[in-house]
Design a protein around this motif. Structure first.
Motif, PDB file in Angstrom:
ATOM      1  N   LYS A 262       3.125   3.445  -4.511  1.00 19.89           N
ATOM      2  CA  LYS A 262       1.881   2.685  -4.471  1.00 19.89           C
ATOM      3  C   LYS A 262       2.067   1.332  -3.805  1.00 19.89           C
ATOM      4  CE  LYS A 262      -0.090   4.840  -8.609  1.00 19.89           C
ATOM      5  NZ  LYS A 262      -0.610   4.611  -9.981  1.00 19.89           N
ATOM      6  N   GLY A 263       3.316   0.902  -3.648  1.00 18.03           N
ATOM      7  CA  GLY A 263       3.538  -0.367  -2.963  1.00 18.03           C
ATOM      8  C   GLY A 263       4.527  -1.265  -3.669  1.00 18.03           C
ATOM      9  N   MET A 264       4.477  -2.543  -3.327  1.00 19.78           N
ATOM     10  CA  MET A 264       5.414  -3.538  -3.848  1.00 19.78           C
ATOM     11  C   MET A 264       4.636  -4.748  -4.375  1.00 19.78           C
ATOM     12  SD  MET A 264       8.342  -2.077  -2.985  1.00 19.78           S
ATOM     13  CE  MET A 264       9.584  -3.375  -3.141  1.00 19.78           C
ATOM     14  N   THR A 265       5.218  -5.404  -5.349  1.00 20.13           N
ATOM     15  CA  THR A 265       4.692  -6.681  -5.818  1.00 20.13           C
ATOM     16  C   THR A 265       5.795  -7.721  -5.664  1.00 20.13           C
ATOM     17  OG1 THR A 265       3.176  -5.667  -7.403  1.00 20.13           O
ATOM     18  CG2 THR A 265       3.786  -7.958  -7.799  1.00 20.13           C
ATOM     19  N   CYS A 266       5.428  -8.915  -5.218  1.00 21.24           N
ATOM     20  CA  CYS A 266       6.422  -9.980  -5.098  1.00 21.24           C
ATOM     21  C   CYS A 266       5.743 -11.336  -5.202  1.00 21.24           C
ATOM     22  CB  CYS A 266       7.188  -9.872  -3.782  1.00 21.24           C
ATOM     23  SG  CYS A 266       6.241 -10.360  -2.320  1.00 21.24           S
TER      24      CYS A 266
END
Length: 456
Positions: A262-266
């Motif tokens: 679903k993606g990345m968080t940063c």
């Protein structure tokens, strides 16, 4: 198109105008190289290719309403305006350089070994939060594609995001002469086009040719975690802005969390400001792309809210980590192109998939004399990265398959000698619930494998 009269076009490409004097001051409405796209008021540029000489299409283009055509030869008894030039390809570059100067808008030029297109997409998504932004479409990033992208610009556009791809020394200089970027972005220095560039130092030298036409008040934005790019601290007094995962970069990311496919968080740190962002595409490499976009957004006066919105509204494009969910599979369509660095990055993403994690990989091209070793490196990585099935196709991929099997005997490794054989047997190798990565160099035409999986 601003100031693109037939007279000016003839001048900038050192051509000779033939036709009615009254037509010389008319501006062309568009410039095309594909005769099927002929329209009223266009200029046709007939390119002489390896298989087709487009000069034969001049009559039908003029019948479709073209204002004029270029030509590399005298056109006897022509009853329409044309400009005689020595080389249509050189002429189209000269015209693009002239036209971009007439528009006088900022240009962000993007190059690098891996991630040019995805970085371009994030940067354009960010900049479009404030400006009317034109970006390179598809793979229009070479000495013909770049001019055709420039010709899509119009007076109302406020900024251009131009991808610039090369395979040999001198090409970037010619591209930079057309684009004359205000800001240069380099994503990384990898092992692409080694048959011409020799080694990574050669790649660095070729990519940094982009600086040769950088505006004196311009900006340089580089990946500070790349061992080669980190040495490029300035160019003719212009200090580099570095992005990366380390705090010594002016723009850096931390608190990085994968949300699987679903993606990345940063968290992105931009000077004294920090903000959290959800990147809607998977892979650690996408964090780098977001950091580059944040650096560009900051240069062009966007707020952190606008930068965040631009990153989070990113939409994937075909062949570039596009997720396709069918009744049977989740297909990761990353088949547009491949090199060792991008192969490893894609495998890193696949390992976060649900169900059996299946990699369908094909040959990588233009790797020079070390092509066997580089395929083996990817095979070793595939064997250790935690996927369940590796399917390799192509003569070079035999080395990838053999290496993967040797480093991890428990990994299911399947080898097919070519794409046709893979297509014949692919349905026997996959099962419902699989997450399937499809990746190879463009010449392998693995989009056919994606289509086959979609139709199973």
């Amino acid at each position: 198109m601003k100031n693109l009269t037939l007279e000016h076009i003839a001048q900038v490409c050192n051509g000779t105008y033939y036709g009615p004097e009254g037509k010389k001051q008319e501006e062309v409405q568009s410039i095309i190289t594909d005769s099927r796209k002929a329209e009223s008021g266009c200029l046709f540029v007939p390119i002489v290719g390896e298989r087709v000489d487009a000069h034969k299409f001049i009559p039908q283009v003029m019948e479709a309403g073209a204002l004029a055509t270029l030509s590399e030869r005298l056109l006897e008894n022509a009853d329409f305006p044309y400009i005689l030039v020595e080389s249509s390809l050189q002429a189209v570059k000269n015209i693009a350089e002239f036209y971009l100067k007439q528009l006088n808008i900022p240009v962000v030029g993007i190059t690098g070994s891996v991630g040019k297109t995805s970085t371009k997409e994030v940067i354009a998504s960010v900049l479009s939060q404030k400006y009317r932004t034109l970006k390179t479409q598809g793979n229009f990033n070479n000495e013909l594609g770049l001019p055709l992208t420039v010709f899509r610009l119009r007076d109302e556009d406020e900024i251009a995001v131009l991808e610039m791809g090369i395979s040999d020394f001198g090409e970037m200089t010619r591209l930079a002469k057309i684009a004359r970027p205000d800001t240069c972005v380099i994503t990384n220095i990898g092992t692409c086009h080694l048959e011409n560039l020799g080694d990574r130092d050669g790649v660095l030298k070729a990519k940094t040719e982009i600086f040769k036409y950088l505006k004196p008040e311009g900006h340089i934005v580089l990946n500070g975690d790349d061992d080669k790019l980190s040495t490029v601290t300035e160019y003719e007094g212009i200090r580099s802005v570095f992005f990366g995962m380390r705090g010594n970069c002016q723009v850096y990311g931390d608190e990085i969390v994968s949300r699987g496919l679903k993606g990345m968080t940063c968290t992105i740190h931009l000077g004294e400001t920090a903000f959290s962002v959800d990147i809607p595409m998977p892979g650690r490499h996408m964090v780098y792309n977001a950091l580059a976009a944040a650096a560009i957004g900051n240069i062009y006066g966007l707020t952190t809210e606008q930068i965040k919105a631009g990153i989070e509204s990113l939409e994937p494009i075909s062949g570039r980590f596009r997720m396709i969910e069918t009744e049977k599979f989740l297909i990761v369509d990353d088949c547009y192109n491949a090199n060792p660095m991008s192969m490893k990055a894609s495998l890193d993403v696949l390992k976060d998939g649900a169900g059996r994690r299946v990699a369908v990989l094909g040959d990588m091209g233009e790797l020079g004399t070390n092509e066997v070793q580089l395929h083996e490196e990817v095979g070793e990585y595939a064997g250790k990265c935690g996927i369940d099935v590796l399917i390799c196709a192509g003569p070079l991929c035999r080395h990838m398959a053999e290496k993967a099997a040797s480093v991890n005997p428990s990994l299911k490794v399947i080898y097919e000698q070519d794409r046709d054989s893979l297509m014949e047997h692919l349905q026997d190798y996959v099962q419902p619930g699989d997450t399937i990565l499809v990746k190879a160099s463009h010449f392998m035409k693995f989009e056919e494998a994606v289509e086959k999986l979609q139709n199973m």
